[in-house]
Design an enzyme around this catalytic site. Sequence first.
Site, mmCIF file in Angstrom:
data_model
loop_
_atom_site.group_PDB
_atom_site.id
_atom_site.type_symbol
_atom_site.label_atom_id
_atom_site.label_comp_id
_atom_site.label_asym_id
_atom_site.label_seq_id
_atom_site.Cartn_x
_atom_site.Cartn_y
_atom_site.Cartn_z
ATOM 1 N N HIS A 38 0.829 -1.203 0.000
ATOM 2 C CA HIS A 38 0.000 0.000 0.000
ATOM 3 C C HIS A 38 0.867 1.258 0.000
ATOM 4 C CE1 HIS A 38 -3.440 -2.585 0.729
ATOM 5 N NE2 HIS A 38 -4.209 -1.536 0.500
ATOM 6 N N LYS A 103 -9.579 -8.328 8.113
ATOM 7 C CA LYS A 103 -10.246 -8.626 9.382
ATOM 8 C C LYS A 103 -10.067 -7.428 10.287
ATOM 9 C CE LYS A 103 -6.222 -10.669 11.614
ATOM 10 N NZ LYS A 103 -5.819 -10.176 12.927
#
Lengths: 184, 283
Positions: A38, A103
């Site tokens: 990222h 998650k």
Amino acid sequence: MTDKVIHLPLTDEMIQDLHAGDRVLLNGIIYTGRDEAHLYLCRMLDKGEELPIEIRGAVIYYVGPCPAKPGQAIGSAGPTTSGRMDAYAPRLMDIGLKGMIGKGLRKPAVVESMKKNICVYFASIGGAGALLSESIKEAEVVAFPELGAEAIYRLRVENFPCTVVIDCYGKDLYKEGRAKYEVK
Amino acid sequence: MNVREIEASAIADAVEKLVIDANYYLPEDVKDALKKMREEEESDLCRQILGDILKNADIARERQQPICQDTGLAVFFVELGQDVHIVGGDFRTAMDEGVARGYTKGYLRKSSQDHVLGERVNRGDNTPAIIHTDLVPGDKLTITVCPKGGGSENMSALGMLTPSQGRDGVKKFIVDTVSRAGSNPCPPIIVGCAAGGTTEEVMLLAKKALCRKVGEPNPDPEVAQMEREILEEINKLGIGAQGFGGTKTALAVHMLTHPVHLASLPVGVNIQCHVARHRTIVL
Ligand code: SF4
């Protein structure tokens, strides 16, 4: 509860039909990406460079898989904690990212961006990496191979099980589920 | 008194196998606790998740692959008998060699990175081993590995309470830590916690508490009572498996205590996800 079978890529209409708490089975192409990937993607955007993956319509799975044993497409591959990607996610949604799999909790800024850009956040089962790897049929590194487990892989998945945790209306299973069972 | 010699290479070999087995085979006590939780949980979604988690453990065992892709940093608790003499190499090198070989040959993920303050670089072999050693009587070497993933470790906490905050303060700190962690540490969880000692001792005890058989109470009835109360409070939070909302969040609370300075009340919490890997070998 019957699982919704989804054939990727995701369209706005498909996303609008998904609601927090739905169990889904994903089929098609997804990309992996976690912390470093990222960071690298956002640096490329800063420099005005073209990204190594087609981000429009994409689903990114926050995962750093285990190495594949001979004969396997991939090693164990369960989700990592999504919150660490919160700093980058809105920027990718603004240029077309449609889904995230991970998650754990997301920041309000991420949820706002999901509502604005019509995106969905799925959770796969944290700690079920062996089970999840059975649904990953092909894996190929497509960017940042120097990052090893953190490189961006292109995965072809079949009936990859997830649960919608935050939908494009901002409904959050983590909040609602917990409120339902909390004993004050 | 006899000094028993143990070859450094035997330690490396044992550790190699230990880290692989720990990552492939979920201990039976953990599985039993998960099954019991599945029976008791009221949420359909969570029951389904718990079933998937149990299935995952079977798949990992059958296919000889890691239960979870985060195969952790290799944390060891070592009891070194004082009549043991390690020969043919040094202990640290042997442990690291075992870790490097096990993580490579077992296709485990290497998560250990250098340059913590800057551009991180993966070390490529998951070393160094994190080793806590106790010198004990006897001529045995007992090595326990507890690979620890980042997701649950990140939710751990240290609280420096004041003695006046007492028992209730300790309980509140532990329950609040679990509440804040929510879905992040992959619930269901096991909560390792400790009170007393010093800052470093209390954190070490909190982690050590996780090595106990799941659900086995502390032998001290006072501490065992506290464990039960904390477990009840945690399950009232409603977090549920994976944080999806349910009546069961923790498989167990394991607590240890330590004598404490008259001015202090340290509390340590170490959250362990359901992939509660631990495996011991005696040399
Ligand atoms: S917290 Fe545990 S189950 Fe979750 S990803 Fe980390 S090691 Fe795996």
